[in-house]
Design an enzyme around this catalytic site. Structure first.
Site, short mmCIF file in Angstrom:
data_model
loop_
_atom_site.label_atom_id
_atom_site.label_comp_id
_atom_site.label_asym_id
_atom_site.label_seq_id
_atom_site.Cartn_x
_atom_site.Cartn_y
_atom_site.Cartn_z
N CYS A 94 -6.79 -3.33 3.72
CA CYS A 94 -6.49 -1.92 3.68
C CYS A 94 -7.47 -0.97 2.58
CB CYS A 94 -5.13 -1.34 3.62
SG CYS A 94 -4.86 0.38 3.83
N CYS A 123 -13.10 -0.81 24.62
CA CYS A 123 -12.53 0.54 24.95
C CYS A 123 -13.63 1.73 24.93
CB CYS A 123 -11.27 1.08 24.34
SG CYS A 123 -11.57 1.31 22.65
N ARG A 163 -3.29 0.93 20.60
CA ARG A 163 -2.73 2.18 19.74
C ARG A 163 -1.21 2.65 20.11
NH1 ARG A 163 -0.52 4.30 16.43
NH2 ARG A 163 -1.17 5.97 15.13
N CYS A 171 -9.98 2.38 17.53
CA CYS A 171 -9.90 1.54 18.96
C CYS A 171 -8.65 1.93 19.75
CB CYS A 171 -9.66 0.11 18.54
SG CYS A 171 -9.56 -0.72 20.23
N CYS A 204 -11.43 -3.81 19.76
CA CYS A 204 -11.53 -4.52 21.06
C CYS A 204 -12.83 -4.81 21.66
CB CYS A 204 -10.52 -3.89 22.41
SG CYS A 204 -11.39 -2.34 23.13
N HIS A 252 1.00 -3.94 5.61
CA HIS A 252 -0.30 -4.04 6.52
C HIS A 252 -1.47 -4.48 5.62
CE1 HIS A 252 -0.22 -0.15 4.52
NE2 HIS A 252 -1.60 -0.04 4.72
N GLU A 253 -1.11 -5.11 4.49
CA GLU A 253 -2.36 -5.51 3.62
C GLU A 253 -2.30 -6.91 3.28
OE1 GLU A 253 -3.94 -2.30 0.95
OE2 GLU A 253 -3.79 -3.89 -0.57
N CYS A 267 0.85 -1.10 -0.10
CA CYS A 267 0.11 -0.05 -0.08
C CYS A 267 0.99 1.46 0.27
CB CYS A 267 -0.81 0.03 1.12
SG CYS A 267 -1.83 1.49 1.40
N HIS A 268 0.35 2.48 -0.50
CA HIS A 268 1.11 3.55 -0.51
C HIS A 268 1.54 3.96 0.99
CE1 HIS A 268 0.48 3.31 -4.52
NE2 HIS A 268 1.51 4.19 -5.00
N THR A 269 0.99 3.65 2.00
CA THR A 269 1.09 4.00 3.30
C THR A 269 2.74 3.28 3.82
OG1 THR A 269 -0.93 4.26 3.89
CG2 THR A 269 0.34 4.16 5.47
N CYS A 300 -14.51 2.10 21.05
CA CYS A 300 -15.26 0.89 20.56
C CYS A 300 -16.54 1.08 21.21
CB CYS A 300 -14.51 -0.45 20.90
SG CYS A 300 -12.95 -0.77 20.09
N ARG A 323 -2.56 -2.74 -7.55
CA ARG A 323 -2.15 -3.24 -6.28
C ARG A 323 -1.07 -4.47 -6.85
NH1 ARG A 323 -2.60 0.42 -3.12
NH2 ARG A 323 -3.50 0.15 -1.00
#
Ligand SMILES: NC(=O)c1ccc[n+]([C@@H]2O[C@H](COP(=O)([O-])OP(=O)(O)OC[C@H]3O[C@@H](n4cnc5c(N)ncnc54)[C@H](O)[C@@H]3O)[C@@H](O)[C@H]2O)c1
Ligand SMILES: N[C@@H](CCC(=O)N[C@@H](CSCO)C(=O)NCC(=O)O)C(=O)O
Ligand SMILES: [Zn+2]
Ligand SMILES: [Zn+2]
Length: 380
Positions: A178, A103, A118, A114, A100, A70-71, A48-50, A106, A373
């Site tokens: 993502c 919290c 984090r 969430c 979760c 992360h994907e 991903c670009h992130t 959530c 992708r």
């Protein structure tokens, strides 16, 4: 095959040792999951670009050395004490946005963010002991976004795992970690586009095309794609874009072009680039009184948005979205089912398939216009 449960696993991972330096495929030690953690055998990951953004050194949370990614999709290898919702063998998608269900965030009913893990994921560590589960010869390697999917095995918090239909093809549904949900959810959850709306999408990469797809299914009457790469238009038509505007073809500001094209402005706009100048244009092309602009793109550290407050005084609304507002553990399995029923596209976003060993080539491809992708096969 002997069980690896409770053992350190040595496997291949792409390590970002320093910002902007090519990733290196290393033998990495992955510790067993502790209480409340899950170790996942990653089978497929997309880029991903992130990932490129953090690798570039512009992410204030970027820490090195780390394992990006992360994907992805994979299979649970083992679980730590107290993990009840998944077990070894389950097919899963790791979720950078945790859920979760306990919290303040959530329980608010107002956000998909969430707060449980984090603080740890932002500093590349696991919450229970604020340590990393990755190391090379005893030297810790940071996690990234709580997922680190550029590794054949990763450890994540149990609140960051979505259990999915075992029939779903992992080489495809990894994208539901993502980019595609982000675009769809920006329209369905964050903006809540109504039928008949006029929509502008700035940036026609995977995220922008998913916005277009979401807007089409929401019944938008016009979907105007804005991109500086005219080659994007042909493919964008397949995702629902009805008109195309290249800012380079005009002398006047792009917001004025759009206002003129739409009798006063669009109902909804989406910035899917990460450019703060374009974010301003996306807000200012919205219709007076009600136009809403959603920021999806991630801008670098130090960048700030600006506009005349008059733009907001006169009824335009500026919003942002993370993971399209989807609650990850609850809704990623639902998105997988929608894909299985052919109600959302996924395959159409995959333009390239490579292996983990070819990851640097995959990053090069990302910067070429023809790549949406690229999916990496992790165990070849
Ligand atoms: N908020 C979230 O949860 C979330 C999730 C995923 C990705 N993102 C971010 O979304 C952004 C888009 O991701 P992507 O994977 O689709 O990226 P991408 O690079 O594939 O697409 C960006 C598109 O923008 C176009 N573009 C660049 N500059 C432009 C300009 N000045 N005017 C018009 N078009 C321009 C490019 O030609 C390209 O087609 C990135 O910033 C990414 O980090 C955010
Ligand atoms: N560390 C970055 C955060 C960038 C950011 O906004 N990330 C998005 C997801 S991008 C996925 O491709 C997000 O979910 N943000 C909410 C969160 O991180 O909690 C920075 O500081 O720029
Ligand atoms: Zn992403
Ligand atoms: Zn929570």
């Amino acid at each position: 095959m002997a069980s690896t449960q409770g053992q350190v696993i040595t496997c291949k991972a792409a390590v970002a040792w320093e910002a902007n330096k090519p990733l290196v495929i290393e033998d990495v030690q992955v510790a067993p999951p502790q209480a409340g953690e899950v170790r996942i055998k990653i089978l497929y990951t997309a880029l991903c670009h992130t990932d490129a953004y953090t690798w570039s050194g512009k992410d204030p949370e970027g820490l090195f050395p780390c394992i990006l990614g992360h994907e992805a999709a994979g299979v649970v290898e083992s679980v730590g004490e107290g993990v009840t919702e998944v077990q070894p063998g389950d097919h899963v998608i790791p979720c950078y946005q945790a859920e979760c269900r306990e919290c303040k965030f959530c329980k608010s009913g107002k956000t998909n963010l969430c707060g449980k893990v984090r603080s740890a994921t932002g500093v590349g560590l696991m919450l229970s002991d604020m340590k990393s589960r990755f190391s090379i010869g005893g030297k810790p390697i940071y996690h990234f976004m709580g997922t680190s999917t550029f590794s054949q095995y990763t450890v994540v918090h149990d609140v960051s795992v979505a259990k999915i239909d075992p029939e779903a093809p992992l080489e495809k549904v990894c994208l539901l970690g993502c980019g595609v949900p982000t675009g769809l959810g920006a329209v369905w959850n964050t903006a809540r586009v109504e039928p008949g709306s006029i929509v502008a999408v700035f940036g026609l990469g995977t995220v922008g095309l998913a916005v277009a797809e979401g807007a089409k299914t929401a019944g938008a009457s016009r979907i105007i794609g804005v991109d500086i790469d005219s080659k994007k238009f042909e493919v964008a038509k397949n995702f629902g874009v009805t008109e195309f505007v290249n800012p380079k073809d005009y002398d006047k500001p792009i917001q004025q072009v759009l206002v003129d094209l739409t009798d006063g402005g669009v109902d909804y706009s989406f910035e899917c680039i990460g450019n703060v100048g374009v974010m301003r244009a996306a807000l200012e092309c919205c219709h007076k009184g009600w136009g809403t602009s959603v920021i999806v793109g991630v801008a670098a550290s130090g960048q700030e948005i600006s506009t005349r407050p008059f733009q907001l005084v006169t009824g335009r609304v500026w919003k942002g979205t993370a993971f399209g507002g989807f609650k990850s553990r609850s809704q990623v399995p639902w998105l997988v089912e929608k894909y299985m029923k052919k109600e959302i596209k996924v395959d159409e976003y995959i333009t390239h398939s490579l292996t983990l060993g070819e990851i640097n080539k995959a990053f090069d491809l990302m910067h070429e216009g023809g790549c949406l992708r690229c999916v990496l096969e992790m165990h070849v």
